[in-house]
Scaffold this motif. Structure first.
Motif, mmCIF file in Angstrom:
data_model
loop_
_atom_site.group_PDB
_atom_site.id
_atom_site.type_symbol
_atom_site.label_atom_id
_atom_site.label_comp_id
_atom_site.label_asym_id
_atom_site.label_seq_id
_atom_site.Cartn_x
_atom_site.Cartn_y
_atom_site.Cartn_z
ATOM 1 N N GLY A 22 -29.353 -30.046 -20.080
ATOM 2 C CA GLY A 22 -28.302 -30.109 -19.082
ATOM 3 C C GLY A 22 -28.852 -30.143 -17.672
ATOM 4 O O GLY A 22 -28.245 -30.692 -16.761
ATOM 5 N N GLU A 23 -30.022 -29.541 -17.491
ATOM 6 C CA GLU A 23 -30.724 -29.609 -16.211
ATOM 7 C C GLU A 23 -32.103 -30.201 -16.476
ATOM 8 O O GLU A 23 -32.783 -29.785 -17.407
ATOM 9 C CB GLU A 23 -30.872 -28.215 -15.597
ATOM 10 C CG GLU A 23 -31.568 -28.226 -14.250
ATOM 11 C CD GLU A 23 -31.704 -26.841 -13.653
ATOM 12 O OE1 GLU A 23 -30.760 -26.408 -12.977
ATOM 13 O OE2 GLU A 23 -32.755 -26.208 -13.881
ATOM 14 N N GLY A 29 -39.947 -33.033 -8.130
ATOM 15 C CA GLY A 29 -39.805 -31.583 -8.170
ATOM 16 C C GLY A 29 -38.350 -31.151 -8.127
ATOM 17 O O GLY A 29 -38.025 -29.996 -8.351
ATOM 18 N N GLU A 30 -37.477 -32.101 -7.841
ATOM 19 C CA GLU A 30 -36.051 -31.817 -7.763
ATOM 20 C C GLU A 30 -35.498 -31.518 -9.150
ATOM 21 O O GLU A 30 -35.852 -32.167 -10.134
ATOM 22 C CB GLU A 30 -35.362 -33.049 -7.171
ATOM 23 C CG GLU A 30 -33.889 -32.916 -6.965
ATOM 24 C CD GLU A 30 -33.291 -34.207 -6.405
ATOM 25 O OE1 GLU A 30 -32.138 -34.130 -5.967
ATOM 26 O OE2 GLU A 30 -33.945 -35.267 -6.428
ATOM 27 N N LYS A 31 -34.633 -30.525 -9.241
ATOM 28 C CA LYS A 31 -33.921 -30.222 -10.485
ATOM 29 C C LYS A 31 -32.494 -30.683 -10.311
ATOM 30 O O LYS A 31 -31.835 -30.348 -9.331
ATOM 31 C CB LYS A 31 -33.989 -28.727 -10.794
ATOM 32 C CG LYS A 31 -35.381 -28.279 -11.161
ATOM 33 C CD LYS A 31 -35.421 -26.845 -11.586
ATOM 34 C CE LYS A 31 -36.854 -26.505 -11.977
ATOM 35 N NZ LYS A 31 -36.996 -25.136 -12.411
ATOM 36 N N VAL A 32 -32.036 -31.494 -11.262
ATOM 37 C CA VAL A 32 -30.689 -32.072 -11.178
ATOM 38 C C VAL A 32 -29.949 -31.856 -12.490
ATOM 39 O O VAL A 32 -30.568 -31.663 -13.543
ATOM 40 C CB VAL A 32 -30.740 -33.583 -10.839
ATOM 41 C CG1 VAL A 32 -31.374 -33.817 -9.476
ATOM 42 C CG2 VAL A 32 -31.494 -34.357 -11.908
ATOM 43 N N LEU A 33 -28.635 -31.893 -12.427
ATOM 44 C CA LEU A 33 -27.822 -31.809 -13.634
ATOM 45 C C LEU A 33 -27.839 -33.155 -14.335
ATOM 46 O O LEU A 33 -27.786 -34.204 -13.691
ATOM 47 C CB LEU A 33 -26.389 -31.411 -13.292
ATOM 48 C CG LEU A 33 -26.214 -30.007 -12.724
ATOM 49 C CD1 LEU A 33 -24.749 -29.754 -12.407
ATOM 50 C CD2 LEU A 33 -26.738 -28.957 -13.684
ATOM 51 N N ALA A 37 -26.902 -37.732 -20.781
ATOM 52 C CA ALA A 37 -27.785 -37.747 -21.940
ATOM 53 C C ALA A 37 -27.032 -38.188 -23.191
ATOM 54 O O ALA A 37 -25.844 -37.947 -23.331
ATOM 55 C CB ALA A 37 -28.397 -36.368 -22.164
ATOM 56 N N ASN A 38 -27.753 -38.827 -24.110
ATOM 57 C CA ASN A 38 -27.185 -39.173 -25.412
ATOM 58 C C ASN A 38 -27.464 -38.077 -26.425
ATOM 59 O O ASN A 38 -27.466 -38.312 -27.614
ATOM 60 C CB ASN A 38 -27.769 -40.499 -25.911
ATOM 61 C CG ASN A 38 -27.237 -41.671 -25.122
ATOM 62 O OD1 ASN A 38 -26.108 -41.640 -24.659
ATOM 63 N ND2 ASN A 38 -28.055 -42.684 -24.963
ATOM 64 N N ALA A 44 -32.221 -32.928 -29.238
ATOM 65 C CA ALA A 44 -33.395 -33.452 -28.532
ATOM 66 C C ALA A 44 -34.525 -32.428 -28.451
ATOM 67 O O ALA A 44 -35.691 -32.785 -28.461
ATOM 68 C CB ALA A 44 -33.010 -33.915 -27.126
ATOM 69 N N ASN A 45 -34.186 -31.160 -28.384
ATOM 70 C CA ASN A 45 -35.198 -30.114 -28.264
ATOM 71 C C ASN A 45 -35.166 -29.127 -29.427
ATOM 72 O O ASN A 45 -35.695 -28.031 -29.326
ATOM 73 C CB ASN A 45 -35.004 -29.361 -26.944
ATOM 74 C CG ASN A 45 -35.102 -30.285 -25.762
ATOM 75 O OD1 ASN A 45 -36.031 -31.066 -25.669
ATOM 76 N ND2 ASN A 45 -34.132 -30.219 -24.871
#
Length: 117
Positions: A22-23, A29-33, A37-38, A44-45
């Motif tokens: 989700g993040e 270095g930026e963290k984004v929402l 994603a599929n 995925a993890n």
């Protein structure tokens, strides 16, 4: 390309350096929402799938040397004789305009043809 850049129409790809979630973290270095994603099932993890994938890489390597109709189907698939439908496309390889194919029993192909109209 210069025109696309100067008119603000050029889309640069984000390079993700973290796991898909989700993040996500980008090379900047930026963290984004991550809303696109599929990863609908959240696999995925998944630790079990990651470990299974690692074992498969150790045993079979990465990818196939050729299409299955030339070299055969790797044993890890264990699907020959159990597959009801096979689909594929040349479209992605050839720029998206070449269409694709579907191989299956006649009644499945007929059903798909009717559902796609």
């Amino acid at each position: 390309m210069t025109g696309l850049h100067s008119n603000g129409l050029y889309k640069s790809e984000r390079i993700i350096v973290s796991k898909q979630a989700g993040e996500i973290e980008l090379t900047t270095g930026e963290k984004v929402l991550n809303f696109c994603a599929n990863n609908y099932l959240g696999l995925a993890n998944n630790a079990d799938l990651v470990e299974t994938g690692k074992r498969a890489l150790d045993r079979y390597g990465y990818g196939m040397a050729s299409v299955r109709f030339i070299c055969g189907t790797p044993e890890y698939c264990k699907v020959e004789g159990r597959v009801d439908i096979i689909t594929g496309t040349l479209g992605k390889a050839l720029g998206g305009a070449s269409g694709g194919y579907t191989c299956a029993r006649k009644e499945i192909v007929d059903w798909l043809r009717q559902r796609s109209r």
